[in-house]
Design an enzyme around this catalytic site. Sequence first.
Site, PDB file in Angstrom:
ATOM      1  N   CYS A  85       0.798  -1.227   0.000  1.00 36.45           N
ATOM      2  CA  CYS A  85       0.000   0.000   0.000  1.00 36.45           C
ATOM      3  C   CYS A  85       0.834   1.281   0.000  1.00 36.45           C
ATOM      4  O   CYS A  85       0.764   2.083  -0.929  1.00 36.45           O
ATOM      5  CB  CYS A  85      -0.940   0.003   1.212  1.00 36.45           C
ATOM      6  SG  CYS A  85      -2.237  -1.237   1.139  1.00 36.45           S
ATOM      7  N   HIS A 135      -2.101   7.157   3.925  1.00 37.56           N
ATOM      8  CA  HIS A 135      -1.238   6.027   4.286  1.00 37.56           C
ATOM      9  C   HIS A 135       0.244   6.287   4.016  1.00 37.56           C
ATOM     10  O   HIS A 135       0.993   5.397   3.631  1.00 37.56           O
ATOM     11  CB  HIS A 135      -1.688   4.766   3.539  1.00 37.56           C
ATOM     12  CG  HIS A 135      -1.353   3.505   4.300  1.00 37.56           C
ATOM     13  ND1 HIS A 135      -1.659   2.248   3.826  1.00 37.56           N
ATOM     14  CD2 HIS A 135      -0.739   3.309   5.497  1.00 37.56           C
ATOM     15  CE1 HIS A 135      -1.254   1.325   4.678  1.00 37.56           C
ATOM     16  NE2 HIS A 135      -0.693   1.952   5.705  1.00 37.56           N
TER      17      HIS A 135
END
Length: 219
Positions: A85, A135
């Site tokens: 991610c 993130h």
Amino acid sequence: MSVSPCFQAFRLMAALSVALAFVAERVLASPSQGGRPNIVFIYADDHAQRAVGCYDSPLTRTPSIDRLAAEGVRFTSSFVGNSICSPSRATVLTGLHAHAHGQMTNSGGFRDELPTWPKLLRAAGYSTAMIGKWHLPSEPSGFDHWVIARGGYYNPDLIRPGSKERSTGYTTEVLTDQALSWLEERAESDVPFVLWLNHAAAHRTWMPGPSYHDRFVEG
């Protein structure tokens, strides 16, 4: 050779980062020309090819995405160097491999001082915005407006510069409303814009919105 779902989920994103870099280069090469395009970059976390109809998904129907694909371009031969991610997001921002931008894993390390496409486009006169999942360890830079979503599928926290508030609703709808509000505010502006909308509802634990709950839950 089989391709893992995680790899499939992000290899399209690598191709999109190249496309955004190309747009930024063209804008910087001719900043005085009129008609500069507005850009809406919709990013779906863990949205594998098997989850998209235009890639012959046996699992789902995605008519809106399919229409965009039919009217635009599909990437069918692309590659990503790191499908995790955070590194993948850093690569989308910079166009660099993970060892160059520093985000080798989902932990910290991103070199925020590096050039990114939002920084380049803002320098070229674009209004820039990021809404949704981030993130990365640093706050978003290069964006005039940003809203980070945290907290899962329902009632996510919305984090803005200097503030944090709990939203009400399903995360996809909350983030879409945030994006539409920002776009509506720009309706009368002549300044070109780029919006990066980061959805995360395709990420595990795969919880549907209330209006779709009966489609996926038995009993």
